[in-house]
Design an enzyme around this catalytic site. Structure first.
Site, PDB file in Angstrom:
ATOM      1  N   GLY A  75     -92.527  -6.503 -26.135  1.00  0.00           N
ATOM      2  CA  GLY A  75     -91.482  -6.752 -27.114  1.00  0.00           C
ATOM      3  C   GLY A  75     -91.805  -6.244 -28.498  1.00  0.00           C
ATOM      4  O   GLY A  75     -92.732  -5.461 -28.710  1.00  0.00           O
ATOM      5  N   ILE A  77     -90.991  -7.307 -32.998  1.00  0.00           N
ATOM      6  CA  ILE A  77     -91.379  -8.302 -34.000  1.00  0.00           C
ATOM      7  C   ILE A  77     -90.466  -9.520 -33.945  1.00  0.00           C
ATOM      8  O   ILE A  77     -89.267  -9.423 -33.673  1.00  0.00           O
ATOM      9  CB  ILE A  77     -91.356  -7.676 -35.412  1.00  0.00           C
ATOM     10  CG1 ILE A  77     -92.019  -8.615 -36.428  1.00  0.00           C
ATOM     11  CG2 ILE A  77     -89.926  -7.313 -35.831  1.00  0.00           C
ATOM     12  CD1 ILE A  77     -92.305  -7.947 -37.765  1.00  0.00           C
ATOM     13  N   TRP A  79     -90.345 -14.010 -35.461  1.00  0.00           N
ATOM     14  CA  TRP A  79     -90.891 -15.020 -36.368  1.00  0.00           C
ATOM     15  C   TRP A  79     -91.098 -16.308 -35.606  1.00  0.00           C
ATOM     16  O   TRP A  79     -90.329 -16.641 -34.695  1.00  0.00           O
ATOM     17  CB  TRP A  79     -89.912 -15.269 -37.521  1.00  0.00           C
ATOM     18  CG  TRP A  79     -90.283 -16.448 -38.396  1.00  0.00           C
ATOM     19  CD1 TRP A  79     -91.161 -16.450 -39.437  1.00  0.00           C
ATOM     20  CD2 TRP A  79     -89.778 -17.788 -38.301  1.00  0.00           C
ATOM     21  NE1 TRP A  79     -91.253 -17.708 -39.990  1.00  0.00           N
ATOM     22  CE2 TRP A  79     -90.414 -18.547 -39.313  1.00  0.00           C
ATOM     23  CE3 TRP A  79     -88.873 -18.421 -37.450  1.00  0.00           C
ATOM     24  CZ2 TRP A  79     -90.152 -19.909 -39.496  1.00  0.00           C
ATOM     25  CZ3 TRP A  79     -88.612 -19.771 -37.625  1.00  0.00           C
ATOM     26  CH2 TRP A  79     -89.248 -20.499 -38.647  1.00  0.00           C
ATOM     27  N   ALA A 184     -86.283 -16.361 -27.657  1.00  0.00           N
ATOM     28  CA  ALA A 184     -86.914 -15.067 -27.410  1.00  0.00           C
ATOM     29  C   ALA A 184     -88.030 -15.239 -26.391  1.00  0.00           C
ATOM     30  O   ALA A 184     -88.652 -16.300 -26.305  1.00  0.00           O
ATOM     31  CB  ALA A 184     -87.471 -14.491 -28.701  1.00  0.00           C
ATOM     32  N   ILE A 185     -88.276 -14.176 -25.632  1.00  0.00           N
ATOM     33  CA  ILE A 185     -89.323 -14.199 -24.617  1.00  0.00           C
ATOM     34  C   ILE A 185     -90.150 -12.930 -24.738  1.00  0.00           C
ATOM     35  O   ILE A 185     -89.612 -11.830 -24.832  1.00  0.00           O
ATOM     36  CB  ILE A 185     -88.733 -14.309 -23.205  1.00  0.00           C
ATOM     37  CG1 ILE A 185     -88.020 -15.657 -23.044  1.00  0.00           C
ATOM     38  CG2 ILE A 185     -89.823 -14.156 -22.135  1.00  0.00           C
ATOM     39  CD1 ILE A 185     -87.288 -15.814 -21.736  1.00  0.00           C
ATOM     40  N   GLY A 197     -95.138 -16.244 -24.025  1.00  0.00           N
ATOM     41  CA  GLY A 197     -94.069 -16.987 -23.391  1.00  0.00           C
ATOM     42  C   GLY A 197     -92.773 -16.953 -24.157  1.00  0.00           C
ATOM     43  O   GLY A 197     -92.203 -15.887 -24.374  1.00  0.00           O
ATOM     44  N   CYS A 215     -86.696  -8.688 -33.029  1.00  0.00           N
ATOM     45  CA  CYS A 215     -86.767  -8.077 -31.702  1.00  0.00           C
ATOM     46  C   CYS A 215     -86.270  -6.634 -31.715  1.00  0.00           C
ATOM     47  O   CYS A 215     -85.937  -6.076 -30.664  1.00  0.00           O
ATOM     48  CB  CYS A 215     -85.997  -8.893 -30.672  1.00  0.00           C
ATOM     49  SG  CYS A 215     -86.604 -10.579 -30.487  1.00  0.00           S
TER      50      CYS A 215
END
Length: 291
Positions: A75, A77, A79, A184-185, A197, A215
């Site tokens: 993936g 970037i 936060w 997000a993953i 995770g 992302c």
């Protein structure tokens, strides 16, 4: 699948620094690979931190030079910070590893969690994670009094929302009725064992996302349970619900190795898979999937 153990590492005033949690992941990963412990999911909050996966581009990082931790997950970037529930399921998968199937299981547990709180979420093809769908483009409010036909994001591949005021900020995607990511993953699989995770936005200050291109996605934004439901939702409320659905989905999964297509004249290749995360070739010792 074996029983999934949950470990509460730290929340609120005891939020866990990212580097400390990363070191802990490595320790648990080594123990799981050696079969010294069962599958284990670390659950925690982080103090505010930006982390960048392997595919992050320089143009997606904070413009003001805010430090970013580069990590070994897939993936781009993102936060992490207060009000966001972070989970690191460290699990042994059969080989050849099916990275996409693991991502889909995490998504499913989080979709069920949101549904239990009364929020409908979904997947978006080509974009992993859990999403709140926006309105059709023709039904969305105009920006700055202009028709959506003049939305610069539709015509400029290099458009940067960070330089163009709050009307384009990722944190305001709900007001614009656009697609927005609730969870997000980003994972890594090494030696057949998962790391990293998911992060689920419960009640964070989503303006932290406005400093980056979350992302790497410029035409959507971010969401939280509290914003979408119009009431304050806490980590304490969400924690047992997430645990229950992770247990149901992950323990109940029938784990199978990724199918490999073999022909007489070609090396083994992965069977086609759906969505953004990409499984590594059969011989690769590691695999990553994107957020």
């Amino acid at each position: 699948m074996s029983e999934l153990r949950f470990v509460h590492v730290g929340f609120g005033a005891d939020a866990v620094e990212y580097q400390r949690a990363w070191d802990m992941q490595r320790e648990v990963h080594a123990a799981r690979f050696a079969d010294e412990i069962p599958d284990t999911c670390l659950l925690l909050e982080h103090p505010p931190v930006y982390t960048a996966g392997r595919r992050t581009e320089d143009s997606e990082r904070p413009l003001d030079g805010t430090p970013v931790i580069d990590v070994d997950r897939g993936g781009k970037i993102t936060w992490h910070g207060p009000g966001q529930l972070v989970g690191y399921p460290i699990m042994k998968l059969p080989r050849p590893v099916d990275v996409v199937a693991h991502v889909r299981r995490l998504e499913e547990a989080l979709i069920r969690t949101a549904a239990e709180f009364g929020l409908e979420t979904t997947r978006i093809e080509g974009r992993s994670g859990v999403w709140v769908l926006g309105d059709p483009v023709e039904q969305r409010p105009s920006l700055g009094g202009l028709s959506l036909d003049f939305d610069p994001r539709l015509h400029d591949d290099e458009f940067d929302a960070r330089l163009n005021g709050p009307e384009y900020a990722p944190s305001n995607a709900g007001q614009r009725r656009e697609d927005r990511k609730l969870a997000a993953i980003g994972i890594r699989v090494a030696k057949g064992v998962t790391m990293h995770g998911f992060s689920l936005n419960v009640n964070p200050d989503n303006t932290w996302f406005d400093r980056i291109v979350p992302c790497g996605i410029r035409d959507a934004g971010v969401a939280s349970l509290s914003e979408e439901l119009g009431r304050e939702v806490t980590i304490a409320e969400v924690l047992p619900v997430v645990e229950r659905h992770l247990r149901d989905v992950l323990e109940g999964a029938e784990l199978r190795p990724r199918e490999i297509e073999r022909t007489a004249d070609a090396a083994p290749t992965a069977a086609p898979v759906d969505a953004a995360p990409t499984a590594a070739p059969e011989a690769a010792p590691e695999a990553v999937a994107s957020a």
